[in-house]
Design a protein around this motif. Structure first.
Motif, PDB file in Angstrom:
ATOM      1  N   ARG A 117      39.227  36.803  28.245  1.00 24.28           N
ATOM      2  CA  ARG A 117      38.088  36.736  29.160  1.00 24.28           C
ATOM      3  C   ARG A 117      38.049  37.971  30.050  1.00 24.28           C
ATOM      4  N   GLY A 118      36.867  38.525  30.186  1.00 21.06           N
ATOM      5  CA  GLY A 118      36.691  39.710  31.011  1.00 21.06           C
ATOM      6  C   GLY A 118      35.542  40.546  30.502  1.00 21.06           C
ATOM      7  N   GLY A 231      37.914  31.621  44.427  1.00 26.06           N
ATOM      8  CA  GLY A 231      38.702  32.657  43.778  1.00 26.06           C
ATOM      9  C   GLY A 231      40.028  32.960  44.432  1.00 26.06           C
ATOM     10  N   ASP A 237      47.379  32.114  37.076  1.00 24.73           N
ATOM     11  CA  ASP A 237      46.162  32.541  36.381  1.00 24.73           C
ATOM     12  C   ASP A 237      45.574  31.437  35.506  1.00 24.73           C
ATOM     13  N   GLU A 241      41.729  30.177  35.254  1.00 23.49           N
ATOM     14  CA  GLU A 241      40.956  30.204  34.013  1.00 23.49           C
ATOM     15  C   GLU A 241      40.358  28.835  33.715  1.00 23.49           C
ATOM     16  N   ALA A 266      34.028  33.591  42.370  1.00 30.17           N
ATOM     17  CA  ALA A 266      34.994  34.547  42.937  1.00 30.17           C
ATOM     18  C   ALA A 266      34.292  35.753  43.556  1.00 30.17           C
ATOM     19  N   ARG A 284      33.088  38.464  34.694  1.00 29.32           N
ATOM     20  CA  ARG A 284      33.447  39.466  35.706  1.00 29.32           C
ATOM     21  C   ARG A 284      34.428  38.923  36.751  1.00 29.32           C
ATOM     22  N   ALA A 285      34.512  37.621  36.895  1.00 32.45           N
ATOM     23  CA  ALA A 285      35.272  37.032  38.001  1.00 32.45           C
ATOM     24  C   ALA A 285      36.760  37.355  37.891  1.00 32.45           C
ATOM     25  N   GLU A 286      37.348  37.674  39.034  1.00 32.27           N
ATOM     26  CA  GLU A 286      38.780  37.901  39.150  1.00 32.27           C
ATOM     27  C   GLU A 286      39.267  37.202  40.407  1.00 32.27           C
ATOM     28  N   GLN A 287      40.546  36.875  40.415  1.00 28.80           N
ATOM     29  CA  GLN A 287      41.086  36.194  41.593  1.00 28.80           C
ATOM     30  C   GLN A 287      40.946  37.083  42.820  1.00 28.80           C
TER      31      GLN A 287
END
Length: 375
Positions: A117-118, A231, A237, A241, A266, A284-287
């Motif tokens: 994912r990304g 987020g 992780d 997810e 996030a 696009r979301a990241e912690q």
């Protein structure tokens, strides 16, 4: 041609050549002068091979730009040498994420696999001119960057509820209207009312002295779902997810039900749009980003007409934290909190302000939301 064109070995050769030439001239050593002159000539020849724009056209085509983890896609790179081919024709390189692919002659087909994912940046494809010794290297971008979105894993869900699907009926409010579908009451006619709303049968039975009775309605509004994914509160992780996958599953089902959807994941915000574009936010979301309460405030600003909000977070938030986040939305908005907790059992709990759902793993989500939980 800037300093970034000169490789470290080229810079070393330039410094050594100048130093040898100067030292040989001072000491009268012809050998050092010859070495210096040779180094300078090599740099001049390398510069001549690096200069020039070349006549190359590069095109990049990707078969699928929106995928799920472990899917694959193909990237076709076409290279066309226009005019006469040169012995020193530029090479073509294509960055794919952190990798870099070399393209020879007329083109190459690359299979992109092992995706997580990304967002994967493909390009820009660049032409590379340089010399055989690697003293100079000049790159010229030929294409734009193309993004490949790898969405989270999703699970199929049942329709989100009859009350959300029947937009023709809408969701009634307490606002009085003279033109809608939710009948409320009858009242006496006043000048300015639309005569089409006169209820003739009731007027004939109840009204006296020539008075008329008109229909009065309650305003209804189109269903609008808001999904907010925290987020910052995840222990690892995998929990994050799972939260993203749960949110993406709800959004995907809402798109099939033709429900307007706004997502805050996030810190990334996406308003009403096509389902695939809304799902790009989850890629696009990241912690990191804003805390849950701040994310809820952003969602209110992005979707002031929300009718249902789903707040997705971890088990680390207290009930007081959840109440603060839910309080950002108006009282008439239906609120559901989905807490991802791998150590707990999947269950439902109700409170006066909002419903709390606990999700142990993604596969439990269809059963957790069955029976109109979000209705």
């Amino acid at each position: 041609m800037g300093l970034e064109t000169v490789s470290p070995s080229g810079r070393l050769l330039a410094v050594a050549s100048v130093a040898a030439w100067g030292l040989g001239a001072v000491l009268g050593w012809d050998e050092l002068v010859l070495l210096g002159v040779t180094g300078v000539l090599l740099l001049v020849l390398a510069s001549a091979m690096t200069l020039g724009h070349g006549s190359v056209r590069v095109a990049v085509e990707i078969t699928r730009r929106r995928l799920q983890p472990d899917d694959s896609t193909r990237c076709l790179v076409e290279v066309e040498h226009q005019g006469r081919r040169s012995l020193f024709a530029p090479e073509v390189e294509l960055p794919i994420g952190r990798d870099r692919v070399e393209v020879f002659d007329r083109g190459r087909e690359v299979e992109i696999t092992g995706l997580r994912r990304g967002v994967i940046a493909v390009g820009p494809a660049t032409t590379v001119r340089g010399d055989p010794l690697g003293l100079l290297r000049r790159t010229v971008p030929m294409t734009e960057v193309v993004e490949v979105f790898v969405h989270p894993l999703t699970v199929p869900l049942e329709p989100l509820g009859t009350g959300l699907l029947r937009d023709m009926e809408g969701r009634t409010t307490d606002d009085i209207s003279m033109s809608d579908l939710a009948f409320h009451a009858l009242r006496e006619y006043v000048p300015g009312d639309d005569r089409r709303h006169i209820h003739w049968r009731s007027t004939a039975k109840l009204a006296q002295d020539g008075r008329f009775l008109v229909r009065q309605y309650l305003d209804s509004r189109r269903a609008h779902l808001v999904v907010v994914v925290d987020g910052q509160s995840y222990s690892d992780d995998q929990v994050f997810e799972t939260a993203l996958s749960a949110g993406a599953s709800v959004v995907k089902r809402a798109a099939a039900d033709e429900i307007d959807t706004t997502v805050v994941a996030a810190g990334h915000v996406c308003g009403k749009g096509r389902a695939q574009h809304v799902l790009d936010v989850f890629a696009r979301a990241e912690q990191g980003g804003p805390v849950l309460a701040e994310a809820a405030t952003r969602a209110v600003a992005a979707a002031p007409d929300a009718t249902l909000v789903v707040l997705i977070t971890s088990a680390q938030h207290s009930y007081a934290d959840l109440r603060v986040a839910a309080a950002a939305f108006p009282p008439e908005v239906r609120k559901v909190v989905l807490r991802v907790d791998p150590s707990a059992h999947t269950r439902r709990a109700a409170s006066t302000a909002f419903s709390v759902l606990t999700l142990r793993q993604l596969n439990d989500l269809p059963a957790l939301l069955s029976g109109g939980t979000l209705q």
